[in-house]
Design a protein around this motif. Structure first.
Motif, PDB file in Angstrom:
ATOM      1  N   ARG A 131     -48.552  -5.925  23.645  1.00  0.00           N
ATOM      2  CA  ARG A 131     -49.277  -4.678  23.862  1.00  0.00           C
ATOM      3  C   ARG A 131     -48.681  -3.614  22.943  1.00  0.00           C
ATOM      4  N   LEU A 132     -49.489  -2.605  22.690  1.00  0.00           N
ATOM      5  CA  LEU A 132     -48.964  -1.506  21.874  1.00  0.00           C
ATOM      6  C   LEU A 132     -47.872  -0.784  22.655  1.00  0.00           C
ATOM      7  N   PRO A 133     -46.834  -0.297  21.968  1.00  0.00           N
ATOM      8  CA  PRO A 133     -45.780   0.415  22.697  1.00  0.00           C
ATOM      9  C   PRO A 133     -46.317   1.673  23.379  1.00  0.00           C
ATOM     10  N   ALA A 134     -45.640   2.065  24.458  1.00  0.00           N
ATOM     11  CA  ALA A 134     -46.116   3.191  25.271  1.00  0.00           C
ATOM     12  C   ALA A 134     -46.082   4.509  24.496  1.00  0.00           C
ATOM     13  N   TRP A 135     -45.174   4.588  23.508  1.00  0.00           N
ATOM     14  CA  TRP A 135     -45.001   5.863  22.803  1.00  0.00           C
ATOM     15  C   TRP A 135     -46.003   6.076  21.672  1.00  0.00           C
ATOM     16  N   ILE A 136     -46.910   5.156  21.528  1.00  0.00           N
ATOM     17  CA  ILE A 136     -47.821   5.241  20.387  1.00  0.00           C
ATOM     18  C   ILE A 136     -48.585   6.575  20.425  1.00  0.00           C
TER      19      ILE A 136
END
Lengths: 241, 453
Positions: free
Chosen positions: B49-54
């Motif tokens: 999954r894309l990182p949360a900070w994106i």
């Protein structure tokens, strides 16, 4: 034919604070006008506003260059039309070399003329020598970590480079050694036939060495015309203030 | 751009699945093990999954609507004369001056997903340098490159590294033999050609013991309506006492999503330097990384980012100190115009088993418009009491007194701002080779003057 710079009824404010009131005077090329006055009387403000500094609002009155009102002119247009201000304490411009800056400025002063690189550097080296700065100043950042004297020398160099119609010199003589001050005097004398000077200075001995055509006392925001031969009397008046 | 599309000889169509990958691998005549690697990477990609900070600015990407392989020819071109006229015309349209075109002619360029020309290679071959593409690197020079391939940036590093591992094509594979100091910087010039095509270059550079190399890449692309994804992976291996400088000028068109993973290994006493300039793209997320693995290794990241309205430049650095007496230096300068966002995001990590490590990080942001935005987002994790770390950040706007001074000398407002901005980044621009720094100055002038009017 003489060029004429006219200040007509100029009233100036900065951040709603009143700085100058109803200033009138007219400078022609060939004349040397000196403005003296105590600290904070508005001498630098007057010069900066003539040059178009955006912080000063002209609430009434008009600046004219050869009968043409220039109030609406941006600072660069005033500069390109021959108004030059030698700054009292110029800001440093990090990362912009003296050579790059001056070459860019020349392009704006003489857009029709291609500035030849070799010729430009030859002229610049000669000017540096004339004002007593070493050659490597071409690659120094403009006014960055310059001593007070070096700043003044670079301002003087630009006066020589641009040969303006009107030169507003804001304490160009201060912080200079005798030799450099002599260069300032020589420069003014050399340019005088084709330049009108407005000189702000606290040094009476410096002003004494110039053929002043006009003298003013700026006091509490008002400009009072004096006789240039009364320089010492006016100066002692300031001391008493 | 019809002619460019017409010249496409091979493409994998739209969408991403096992068949896409099998197609790419078969076109490239790859080994079964490389196909297996790609398929495994696809699985990893689908799981990650894309990182949360994106950043919120990153729009959802529909991976099924992208093209993953486009090649306009199977065989790489070797000289400028052989370069198709369409490509030369594109350079002209991009405003690349004739002098620079000649400069570019001596280099390796990527057109679509394959090399368009590679003139320098023969000279380099004589010195023992291998300068090739990923395909040949992993077949002809397999023994040399395979031990490091996907080791510095493994597929599970992040979503886009996984995607790249699955569908990569093109990019440079370079080996510099022991002790050789390559005098001429090696260069690559990339551009996106076909609409909606992804660019998934894979670069691996190995600089052997005591050797030195400077590598430069510049990206530029024509403007398209739809979004373009650029997810490159760059891996550097810099062995004992070796030096590598990797220079990038990124000027993708304003629809490109530029999501690049760049990491370098520095062994004992090695020196890795990333010099990165991001001017183009819609969104860039790029944090060149350095693993300081060997004692006394040194790493530097110099980053310039410029964002105009509609752009998001999320740039920075990632430095991991994994050995004693390792040192690193990060300098980031960002310029935001209009409503653009340009800033720094970084990670500095010094591990507890290391001693006498040093890091210095400087982040400076310049905001030119009332709606310009920036952010400095540092993550610093230090263990041990012999380390020295310094983080400095500043945000400034234009200095009106400075601009007045410049205008008083005749420069119009735009030129004054431009000169001031160029001054702001000048200390970093000086690290670029002359040709690039001139071009960079021109790009900054154009951007600033467009924004100021």
């Amino acid at each position: 034919m003489h060029d004429v710079l006219t200040v007509e009824g100029a009233t100036l404010t900065k951040d709603t604070q009143s700085i100058l009131k109803d200033i009138h005077f007219q400078v022609q090329t060939g004349e040397i006008h000196a403005i003296i006055g105590p600290n904070g009387s508005g001498k630098s403000s007057l010069l900066k506003s003539i040059a178009g500094h955006p912080s000063y609002a002209l609430t009434s009155g008009t600046f004219y260059l050869n009968q043409q009102p220039i109030n609406e002119w941006a600072p660069d247009k005033r500069a390109q039309n021959g108004i030059f201000l030698a700054f009292q304490s110029p800001n440093a411009i990090e990362g912009v070399t003296v050579a790059n800056f001056l070459r860019t400025a020349l392009r704006f002063h003489k857009p029709e003329q291609k500035v030849n690189a070799t010729q430009f550097y030859q002229d610049l080296y000669a000017l540096l020598e004339q004002v007593g700065l070493p050659k490597d100043f071409t690659s120094r950042s403009v006014h960055c970590n310059f001593s007070g004297g070096e700043q003044k020398r670079l301002e003087l160099l630009q006066l020589l480079l641009f040969k303006p119609k009107f030169a507003l010199l804001d304490e160009l003589d201060s912080g200079l050694d005798l030799q450099a001050r002599e260069t300032v005097l020589q420069t003014i004398r050399t340019l005088q036939p084709h330049t009108g000077f407005i000189i702000v200075s606290h040094a009476m001995d410096f002003l004494h060495q110039l053929p002043l055509t006009h003298l003013y006392l700026l006091q509490k925001g008002r400009l009072v015309t004096q006789n240039p031969s009364d320089l010492d009397a006016v100066a002692s008046l300031i001391k008493g203030l | 751009m019809a002619s460019a599309t017409d010249s496409t000889a091979f493409n994998a169509g739209f969408g991403l699945n096992q068949n896409t990958i099998r197609y790419i691998s078969s076109v490239k005549n790859e080994s079964p093990s490389l196909l297996a690697f790609r398929l495994q990477a696809l699985e990893t990609f689908l799981k990650l999954r894309l990182p949360a900070w994106i950043p919120n600015a990153l729009p959802p990407i529909d991976f099924q609507k992208l093209r993953y392989y486009v090649a306009n020819t199977q065989r790489a071109k070797k000289s400028w004369d052989e370069v198709p006229t369409a490509i030369k015309t594109t350079f002209e349209r991009l405003g690349v001056p004739e002098k620079e075109q000649k400069f570019l002619a001596g280099v390796e360029a990527q057109f679509d997903s394959e090399f368009a020309y590679a003139k320098m290679r023969q000279q380099l071959q004589e010195q023992g340098v291998i300068f090739t593409d990923s395909n040949e690197g992993l077949s002809t020079y397999r023994e040399l490159f395979e031990p490091f391939f996907a080791k510095i940036v493994p597929p599970h590093d992040n979503t886009f590294a996984a995607l790249n591992s699955a569908v990569f094509s093109g990019g440079s594979f370079i080996y510099v033999p022991k002790g050789l100091k390559v005098q001429q910087p090696l260069q690559a010039y990339f551009r996106i050609n076909a609409e909606r095509s992804g660019q998934f270059e894979r670069t691996l550079i190995i600089v052997d013991e005591g050797a030195e190399l400077t590598y430069m890449e510049g990206c530029t692309a024509p403007i398209y309506d739809t979004q373009n994804l650029h997810a490159a992976v760059v891996e550097l291996v810099v062995k004992k006492d070796a030096k590598l400088q990797y220079i990038t000028v990124q000027n993708w068109s304003s629809n490109v999503l530029n999501l690049v993973t760049k990491r370098g290994w520095a062994e004992e006493n090695a020196d890795v330097r990333w010099i990165d300039c991001n001017i183009g793209s819609k969104i860039t997320m790029k944090y060149p990384g350095i693993y300081l693995k060997g004692r006394h290794a040194h790493g530097e990241v110099f980053s310039i980012a410029l964002a105009h309205s509609g752009q998001w430049q999320d740039t920075g650095a990632r430095v991991l100190h994994l050995a004693d007496e390792t040192t690193s230096n990060v300098v980031s300068k960002s310029i935001s115009l209009g409503s653009g966002w340009a800033g720094y995001r970084g990670k500095i990590h010094i591990q507890p088993n290391c001693s006498h490590c040093k890091n210095s990080t400087e982040c400076h942001s310049l905001l030119l418009g009332d709606e310009s935005r920036t952010g400095t987002l540092p993550y610093v994790a230090i263990s041990g009491d012999s380390q020295s770390v310094c983080h400095e950040a500043s945000i400034s706007s234009l200095d009106e007194e400075q601009l007045f001074y410049l205008q008083q000398r005749g420069l119009n407002r735009a030129a004054a701002v431009s000169l001031s901005v160029n001054g702001f980044v000048n200390d970093l621009v000086q690290h670029f080779p002359l040709e690039y720094s001139v071009e960079l100055k021109r790009l900054i002038d154009m951007e600033v003057e467009n924004a100021i009017g």
